[in-house]
Motif scaffolding. Structure first.
Motif, PDB file in Angstrom:
ATOM      1  N   CYS A 237       0.851  -1.186   0.000  1.00  0.00           N
ATOM      2  CA  CYS A 237       0.000   0.000   0.000  1.00  0.00           C
ATOM      3  C   CYS A 237       0.888   1.237   0.000  1.00  0.00           C
ATOM      4  O   CYS A 237       1.656   1.464   0.935  1.00  0.00           O
ATOM      5  CB  CYS A 237      -0.906   0.012   1.226  1.00  0.00           C
ATOM      6  N   SER A 238       0.778   2.008  -1.061  1.00  0.00           N
ATOM      7  CA  SER A 238       1.575   3.228  -1.183  1.00  0.00           C
ATOM      8  C   SER A 238       0.715   4.437  -0.830  1.00  0.00           C
ATOM      9  O   SER A 238      -0.262   4.729  -1.517  1.00  0.00           O
ATOM     10  CB  SER A 238       2.106   3.373  -2.616  1.00  0.00           C
ATOM     11  N   ILE A 239       1.046   5.109   0.243  1.00  0.00           N
ATOM     12  CA  ILE A 239       0.344   6.333   0.624  1.00  0.00           C
ATOM     13  C   ILE A 239       1.054   7.463  -0.113  1.00  0.00           C
ATOM     14  O   ILE A 239       2.021   8.041   0.369  1.00  0.00           O
ATOM     15  CB  ILE A 239       0.367   6.535   2.143  1.00  0.00           C
ATOM     16  N   SER A 240       0.573   7.713  -1.307  1.00  0.00           N
ATOM     17  CA  SER A 240       1.337   8.567  -2.215  1.00  0.00           C
ATOM     18  C   SER A 240       0.433   9.354  -3.143  1.00  0.00           C
ATOM     19  O   SER A 240      -0.440   8.774  -3.791  1.00  0.00           O
ATOM     20  CB  SER A 240       2.283   7.683  -3.035  1.00  0.00           C
ATOM     21  N   PRO A 241       0.675  10.680  -3.219  1.00  0.00           N
ATOM     22  CA  PRO A 241       1.593  11.424  -2.362  1.00  0.00           C
ATOM     23  C   PRO A 241       0.925  11.864  -1.064  1.00  0.00           C
ATOM     24  O   PRO A 241      -0.305  11.971  -0.998  1.00  0.00           O
ATOM     25  CB  PRO A 241       1.926  12.637  -3.224  1.00  0.00           C
ATOM     26  N   VAL A 242       1.727  12.131  -0.082  1.00  0.00           N
ATOM     27  CA  VAL A 242       1.231  12.759   1.144  1.00  0.00           C
ATOM     28  C   VAL A 242       1.288  14.272   0.928  1.00  0.00           C
ATOM     29  O   VAL A 242       2.356  14.837   0.724  1.00  0.00           O
ATOM     30  CB  VAL A 242       2.076  12.350   2.357  1.00  0.00           C
ATOM     31  N   ILE A 243       0.121  14.900   0.940  1.00  0.00           N
ATOM     32  CA  ILE A 243       0.025  16.344   0.723  1.00  0.00           C
ATOM     33  C   ILE A 243      -0.237  17.018   2.067  1.00  0.00           C
ATOM     34  O   ILE A 243      -1.283  16.786   2.684  1.00  0.00           O
ATOM     35  CB  ILE A 243      -1.099  16.689  -0.266  1.00  0.00           C
ATOM     36  N   PRO A 244       0.691  17.816   2.551  1.00  0.00           N
ATOM     37  CA  PRO A 244       0.519  18.455   3.862  1.00  0.00           C
ATOM     38  C   PRO A 244      -0.770  19.270   3.942  1.00  0.00           C
ATOM     39  O   PRO A 244      -1.132  19.990   3.015  1.00  0.00           O
ATOM     40  CB  PRO A 244       1.748  19.376   3.960  1.00  0.00           C
ATOM     41  N   ALA A 245      -1.468  19.105   5.051  1.00  0.00           N
ATOM     42  CA  ALA A 245      -2.688  19.858   5.344  1.00  0.00           C
ATOM     43  C   ALA A 245      -3.836  19.547   4.386  1.00  0.00           C
ATOM     44  O   ALA A 245      -4.873  20.205   4.422  1.00  0.00           O
ATOM     45  CB  ALA A 245      -2.414  21.372   5.354  1.00  0.00           C
ATOM     46  N   ILE A 246      -3.652  18.524   3.534  1.00  0.00           N
ATOM     47  CA  ILE A 246      -4.720  18.094   2.636  1.00  0.00           C
ATOM     48  C   ILE A 246      -5.018  16.609   2.830  1.00  0.00           C
ATOM     49  O   ILE A 246      -6.151  16.225   3.097  1.00  0.00           O
ATOM     50  CB  ILE A 246      -4.361  18.345   1.153  1.00  0.00           C
ATOM     51  N   THR A 247      -3.995  15.764   2.720  1.00  0.00           N
ATOM     52  CA  THR A 247      -4.220  14.305   2.813  1.00  0.00           C
ATOM     53  C   THR A 247      -3.481  13.654   3.977  1.00  0.00           C
ATOM     54  O   THR A 247      -3.723  12.481   4.263  1.00  0.00           O
ATOM     55  CB  THR A 247      -3.778  13.593   1.521  1.00  0.00           C
ATOM     56  N   ASP A 248      -2.565  14.350   4.640  1.00  0.00           N
ATOM     57  CA  ASP A 248      -1.751  13.672   5.667  1.00  0.00           C
ATOM     58  C   ASP A 248      -2.592  13.161   6.835  1.00  0.00           C
ATOM     59  O   ASP A 248      -2.186  12.232   7.536  1.00  0.00           O
ATOM     60  CB  ASP A 248      -0.647  14.607   6.173  1.00  0.00           C
ATOM     61  N   GLU A 249      -3.772  13.721   7.031  1.00  0.00           N
ATOM     62  CA  GLU A 249      -4.611  13.278   8.145  1.00  0.00           C
ATOM     63  C   GLU A 249      -5.065  11.828   8.009  1.00  0.00           C
ATOM     64  O   GLU A 249      -5.452  11.186   8.987  1.00  0.00           O
ATOM     65  CB  GLU A 249      -5.850  14.170   8.267  1.00  0.00           C
TER      66      GLU A 249
END
Length: 372
Positions: A237-249
């Protein structure tokens, strides 16, 4: 003759980019849409004509791309398609369309290229006496299971050649369309010839619809991971991309859900904004998240040495700074709690699952496959 600099248009339903910005890196003439004309036509005849996806078939002379990058563990890859209808606004492959005088924005997701002779070219390459096998990475540039794969079946044909020749493959996708090839993947998995990474960016379907408008929903991707794992296919499972303040939660919950489905490993990759992707992403933020656009880009720049993107070898895949360390710590703790291997990134799955190159056998030419 150069026209006025580019334009921002209203976001098309089902499209990721907000503009058809033509890159200025190559001195190309820019394009301009007359906003008054569009408004006038909307009043008289309704909304402008909806953008349609166009596919151009091309016949390249080679299909394997080799690289010597110190930042990625694979040295060869196959991209069956150029451009991607998924429309992910963050896609680092968008700038490749600039090489064809096309926009990395809307052109990238509406003007696609398919390579119908990919499997034939691969067979010819593998038959060469000097060829030495090492796993082939698929999905490293554009998605091998984007919607047009249903029509062209190029990815499936390539996998058939790899199974016939016992050649290992790693696949990265964000589509549950991969399950259509489960019969081939199961057989390859039994021979340790395949590993699959599926990218899960968030768990919010509305957010996913803005970020990656024509990709499978997050729940479908997780379900695909579960079915692949159940079938014995090595999964990541690739958590990609991690976008700060958008998807990191969503990072911790994605790890937890993946582990519950039997997925063997997980990884995270921070947002990268090379070349024309940066202005496209900034446009996207202004359209969808104007209230936090400044915060997002401030964090992005803080992990990229004060720039929108770090293009340098050795550091471009390794963000630094306080925020980067925070994401690393959160991810490591989430993996520990879920009992999942968090050491492999999406690009390392071929090595992480120890795909077997020793079974390789040169193909029969003339279009014939072995019966046994």
């Amino acid at each position: 003759m150069r026209t006025k600099r580019n334009y921002l248009i209203s976001v098309e339903n089902g499209r990721g980019a907000a503009s058809a910005r033509v890159p200025e890196r190559f001195g190309l003439a820019t394009r301009e849409v007359d906003g008054d004309w569009r408004d006038y036509m909307q009043v008289l005849d309704g909304p402008p004509v909806k953008l349609r996806t166009r596919v151009t078939e091309e016949r390249p002379r080679t299909i394997l791309s080799f690289n010597q990058s110190p930042d990625i563990p694979f040295d060869r890859s196959i991209n069956a398609y150029r451009g991607c209808e998924h429309g992910c606004i963050y896609c680092f492959a968008r700038p490749t369309h600039a090489y064809h005088d096309l926009s990395p924005g809307l052109d990238f997701e509406t003007q696609l290229f398919a390579k119908p002779n990919a499997a034939e070219l691969l067979r010819e390459t593998l038959a060469k006496p000097k060829y030495r096998p090492r796993f082939i990475a698929m999905g490293t540039n554009t998605d091998p299971y984007q919607p047009i794969e249903k029509r062209y079946q190029i990815t499936r044909q390539v996998l058939e050649v790899c199974l016939d020749t016992r050649h290992p493959v790693s696949i990265t996708t964000k589509s549950d369309r991969i399950l259509a090839d489960l019969d081939i993947l199961e057989e390859m998995a039994r021979r340790r010839l395949v590993a699959v990474a599926i990218s899960v960016t968030s768990l919010d379907p509305k957010l996913s619809g803005k970020l990656e408008p024509r990709a499978a929903s997050p729940l479908k991707r997780l379900a695909a991971l579960g079915k692949l794992a159940e079938a014995g296919v090595p999964t990541h499972c690739s958590i990609s991309p991690v976008i700060p303040a958008i998807t990191d939660e969503f990072m911790e919950e994605i790890v937890q859900r993946a582990a519950a489905l039997g997925v063997q490993s997980a990884g995270w990759i921070p947002l990268r904004l090379p070349h024309e992707v940066a202005p496209l992403f900034r446009e996207w933020l202004e359209v969808h998240y104007p209230d936090r656009a400044g915060k997002v880009m401030s964090i992005v720049r803080s992990i990229r040495q004060g720039r929108d993107n770090d293009p340098n070898f050795f550091s471009r895949m390794k963000p630094s700074g306080v925020w980067a360390e925070l994401f690393r710590s959160r991810f490591a703790l989430a993996c520990k709690r879920a009992g999942i291997n968090g050491s492999a990134s999406a690009s390392e799955i071929g090595d992480a699952f120890e795909l077997d190159c020793s079974q390789f056998r040169r193909p029969e030419l003339g279009g014939q496959m072995r019966l046994l």
